[in-house]
Design a protein around this motif. Structure first.
Motif, PDB file in Angstrom:
ATOM      1  N   ALA A 104       0.739  -1.198  -0.097  1.00 46.79           N
ATOM      2  CA  ALA A 104      -0.052  -0.148  -0.035  1.00 46.79           C
ATOM      3  C   ALA A 104       0.873   1.339  -0.019  1.00 46.79           C
ATOM      4  CB  ALA A 104      -0.746  -0.084   1.200  1.00 46.79           C
ATOM      5  N   ASN A 105       2.252   1.089   0.171  1.00 48.12           N
ATOM      6  CA  ASN A 105       3.148   2.199   0.258  1.00 48.12           C
ATOM      7  C   ASN A 105       4.389   1.893  -0.394  1.00 48.12           C
ATOM      8  OD1 ASN A 105       1.886   4.247   2.496  1.00 48.12           O
ATOM      9  ND2 ASN A 105       1.831   2.020   3.294  1.00 48.12           N
ATOM     10  N   PRO A 106       4.239   1.775  -1.990  1.00 50.15           N
ATOM     11  CA  PRO A 106       5.287   1.140  -2.378  1.00 50.15           C
ATOM     12  C   PRO A 106       6.565   2.327  -2.628  1.00 50.15           C
ATOM     13  CG  PRO A 106       3.555   1.707  -3.672  1.00 50.15           C
ATOM     14  CD  PRO A 106       2.913   1.760  -2.641  1.00 50.15           C
ATOM     15  N   GLU A 107       5.928   3.633  -2.768  1.00 48.18           N
ATOM     16  CA  GLU A 107       7.013   4.933  -2.967  1.00 48.18           C
ATOM     17  C   GLU A 107       7.677   5.200  -1.901  1.00 48.18           C
ATOM     18  OE1 GLU A 107       4.706   7.819  -4.979  1.00 48.18           O
ATOM     19  OE2 GLU A 107       4.261   6.400  -6.806  1.00 48.18           O
ATOM     20  N   SER A 108       7.489   4.648  -0.526  1.00 46.57           N
ATOM     21  CA  SER A 108       7.928   5.481   0.701  1.00 46.57           C
ATOM     22  C   SER A 108       9.057   4.239   0.965  1.00 46.57           C
ATOM     23  CB  SER A 108       7.000   5.479   1.731  1.00 46.57           C
ATOM     24  OG  SER A 108       7.703   5.928   2.930  1.00 46.57           O
ATOM     25  N   ALA A 109      10.284   5.090   1.461  1.00 43.06           N
ATOM     26  CA  ALA A 109      11.425   4.406   1.800  1.00 43.06           C
ATOM     27  C   ALA A 109      11.088   4.104   3.439  1.00 43.06           C
ATOM     28  CB  ALA A 109      12.750   4.959   1.656  1.00 43.06           C
TER      29      ALA A 109
END
Length: 219
Positions: free
Chosen positions: A208-213
């Protein structure tokens, strides 16, 4: 600065002329530089507050002029301000470490330290945890499950990245992240095993949060 707010009490005569004689202000500055170089930001901030408080209640100028009476007076000053005994003791201890490091001979007698009442640790019962997690939103539930299963501190969770998750071993890692301005307390790098169910929940959260490191990104 950290040395502001000193009282207007009469200073002792400035008789010291030897270049090796250390002023209290210089001793504090040196001690905090050492803390900054070896400890985390939170520790530096706490020691800075403690020593600012000490300086406010001490009118003396030189480290060599400090006596046991000056330290005992700090206990009274803290009580006059309504501070709890644990806070007072911590501030006095910070003072002793800084001043002794600068050469002060400050020896307290047995019984000088006021006792601190031990507060029993409050533990949540299983039924309380069940009700708490039932009231959480999905993201909140995962966040608090990480706190519960790891015992991580707030900054350790706030700076947790996906690189800290070892999917195969089932562990979460704490490590320094200079790019985020984070250093673990006492530079304590460690890996903590967590239940497999938590690892599976983290996998779903990552989808659900693929872009966050970050595991738990916030604005």
């Amino acid at each position: 600065g950290i040395l502001s707010g000193k009282t207007e009490a009469t200073e002792e005569p400035a008789e010291e002329t030897d270049d090796t004689v250390v002023t209290i202000d210089a001793a504090i500055e040196k001690y905090l530089r050492e803390v900054k170089a070896t400890k985390g930001k939170a520790t530096l901030s706490a020691y800075s507050r403690d020593l600012c408080w000490f300086r406010k209640h001490c009118s003396k100028h030189y480290v060599t002029r400090l006596t046991r009476d000056d330290i005992i007076s700090l206990f009274g000053a803290g009580r006059d301000e309504g501070l709890n005994q644990k806070t007072i003791n911590r501030r006095v201890l910070s003072t002793l470490m800084a001043m002794r490091g600068a050469g002060a001979r400050l020896e307290l007698k047995k019984g000088d330290w006021p006792k601190v009442a031990e507060v029993p640790v409050e533990a949540y019962e299983q039924e309380e945890l069940k009700r708490f997690f039932a009231a959480c939103e999905p993201d909140e539930r995962l966040l608090f499950q990480v706190f519960l299963c790891t015992g991580f501190r707030s900054q350790e969770v706030a700076t947790l990245t996906w690189d800290d998750v070892n999917w195969k071993a089932g562990t979460l890692e704490v490590r320094a992240k200079p790019e985020l301005g984070f250093t673990p307390k006492n530079y304590e790098k460690r890996s903590v095993p967590v239940p497999r169910a938590l690892i599976l929940s983290l996998k779903e959260h990552r989808k659900a949060n693929p872009e966050s490191a970050l595991v738990f990104p916030t604005p």
